[in-house]
Write a protein that holds these residues in place. Structure first.
Motif, PDB file in Angstrom:
ATOM      1  N   ILE A   1       2.314  11.464 -10.569  1.00  0.00           N
ATOM      2  CA  ILE A   1       1.902  12.699 -10.508  1.00  0.00           C
ATOM      3  C   ILE A   1       3.046  13.868 -10.821  1.00  0.00           C
ATOM      4  CG2 ILE A   1       0.897  14.673  -9.061  1.00  0.00           C
ATOM      5  CD1 ILE A   1      -0.782  12.506  -7.785  1.00  0.00           C
ATOM      6  N   ARG A   2       4.187  13.487 -10.040  1.00  0.00           N
ATOM      7  CA  ARG A   2       5.246  14.545 -10.436  1.00  0.00           C
ATOM      8  C   ARG A   2       6.105  14.467 -11.763  1.00  0.00           C
ATOM      9  NH1 ARG A   2       7.696  17.657  -6.297  1.00  0.00           N
ATOM     10  NH2 ARG A   2       9.729  17.012  -7.262  1.00  0.00           N
ATOM     11  N   LYS A   3       6.389  13.407 -12.274  1.00  0.00           N
ATOM     12  CA  LYS A   3       6.880  13.099 -13.377  1.00  0.00           C
ATOM     13  C   LYS A   3       6.555  11.689 -13.996  1.00  0.00           C
ATOM     14  CE  LYS A   3      10.977  13.624 -16.158  1.00  0.00           C
ATOM     15  NZ  LYS A   3      12.400  13.581 -16.208  1.00  0.00           N
TER      16      LYS A   3
ATOM     17  N   LEU B   1       0.842  -1.092   0.060  1.00  0.00           N
ATOM     18  CA  LEU B   1       0.008   0.008  -0.020  1.00  0.00           C
ATOM     19  C   LEU B   1       0.792   1.098  -0.015  1.00  0.00           C
ATOM     20  CD1 LEU B   1      -2.973   0.814   0.076  1.00  0.00           C
ATOM     21  CD2 LEU B   1      -2.798   0.812   2.655  1.00  0.00           C
ATOM     22  N   LEU B   2       2.101   1.171   0.835  1.00  0.00           N
ATOM     23  CA  LEU B   2       2.841   2.335   0.903  1.00  0.00           C
ATOM     24  C   LEU B   2       3.300   2.612  -0.534  1.00  0.00           C
ATOM     25  CD1 LEU B   2       4.297   4.535   2.502  1.00  0.00           C
ATOM     26  CD2 LEU B   2       5.974   2.935   2.840  1.00  0.00           C
ATOM     27  N   LEU B   3       3.850   1.278  -1.025  1.00  0.00           N
ATOM     28  CA  LEU B   3       4.620   1.397  -2.386  1.00  0.00           C
ATOM     29  C   LEU B   3       3.819   2.081  -3.421  1.00  0.00           C
ATOM     30  CD1 LEU B   3       6.414  -1.936  -2.451  1.00  0.00           C
ATOM     31  CD2 LEU B   3       7.763   0.428  -2.728  1.00  0.00           C
ATOM     32  N   VAL B   4       2.412   1.668  -3.826  1.00  0.00           N
ATOM     33  CA  VAL B   4       1.648   2.192  -4.697  1.00  0.00           C
ATOM     34  C   VAL B   4       1.071   3.793  -4.247  1.00  0.00           C
ATOM     35  CG1 VAL B   4      -0.914   2.165  -5.116  1.00  0.00           C
ATOM     36  CG2 VAL B   4       0.410   0.195  -5.013  1.00  0.00           C
ATOM     37  N   VAL B   5       1.244   3.929  -3.141  1.00  0.00           N
ATOM     38  CA  VAL B   5       1.017   5.658  -2.683  1.00  0.00           C
ATOM     39  C   VAL B   5       2.193   6.461  -3.370  1.00  0.00           C
ATOM     40  CG1 VAL B   5       0.941   7.415  -0.782  1.00  0.00           C
ATOM     41  CG2 VAL B   5      -0.507   5.253  -0.811  1.00  0.00           C
ATOM     42  N   ILE B   6       3.467   5.810  -3.033  1.00  0.00           N
ATOM     43  CA  ILE B   6       4.781   6.431  -3.349  1.00  0.00           C
ATOM     44  C   ILE B   6       4.734   6.485  -4.937  1.00  0.00           C
ATOM     45  CG2 ILE B   6       7.269   6.175  -3.868  1.00  0.00           C
ATOM     46  CD1 ILE B   6       7.023   5.191  -0.834  1.00  0.00           C
ATOM     47  N   ALA B   7       4.153   5.305  -5.807  1.00  0.00           N
ATOM     48  CA  ALA B   7       4.088   5.321  -7.029  1.00  0.00           C
ATOM     49  C   ALA B   7       3.054   6.408  -7.656  1.00  0.00           C
ATOM     50  CB  ALA B   7       3.827   3.888  -7.509  1.00  0.00           C
ATOM     51  N   VAL B   8       1.830   6.530  -6.925  1.00  0.00           N
ATOM     52  CA  VAL B   8       1.098   7.623  -7.209  1.00  0.00           C
ATOM     53  C   VAL B   8       1.604   8.966  -7.424  1.00  0.00           C
ATOM     54  CG1 VAL B   8      -1.233   8.785  -6.770  1.00  0.00           C
ATOM     55  CG2 VAL B   8      -1.029   6.013  -7.153  1.00  0.00           C
TER      56      VAL B   8
END
Length: 126
Positions: free
Chosen positions: A68-70, A57-64
């Motif tokens: 969004i940034r690049k 879940l943390l990995l998916v949040v970081i990936a999102v």
């Protein structure tokens, strides 16, 4: 740095092979089967086993956040790997496969390698 990124991708492909190797070892070697069963039961009853779903879940949040940034194909691949890891943790019950925690560990290491690839690529472009 580019060579290191390619090396990480080769390691990720090797991790896919490691999943099949672990399954074969479990089916054909009694000592390995006993150790996996013992440690799987130990992890399942520990506090870490009940909170293991937080890692994907943390990995998916970081990936999102990174998408969004690049957006690049490396961040999209990280998102796909994180979602795959999250689906594995959420939909597959522990009792379905005896090497559940080994596969979870391999998926976690693969996602972390991809996260390092994303940060290596971002540091090159800055």
């Amino acid at each position: 740095m580019k060579i290191l990124r390619y090396f990480f991708h080769v390691l990720q492909v090797g991790l896919i092979y490691a999943m099949y190797l672990m399954d074969d070892l479990y089916k054909n070697h009694l000592g390995f089967m006993r150790n996996v069963s013992f440690y799987s039961h130990k992890i399942e009853t520990s506090m870490v086993g009940s909170k293991l779903f937080l890692l994907p879940l943390l990995l998916v949040v970081i990936a999102v956040f990174l998408i969004i940034r690049k957006r690049s194909w490396e961040t999209v691949l990280l998102m796909i790997m994180g979602i795959t890891f999250l689906i594995w943790q959420g939909l597959v019950p522990v009792t379905a496969t005896p090497i559940y925690y080994l596969i979870s560990g391999i998926l976690g290491v693969g996602c972390l390698l991809q996260l390092m690839n994303v940060f290596l690529k971002r540091s090159q472009s800055l």
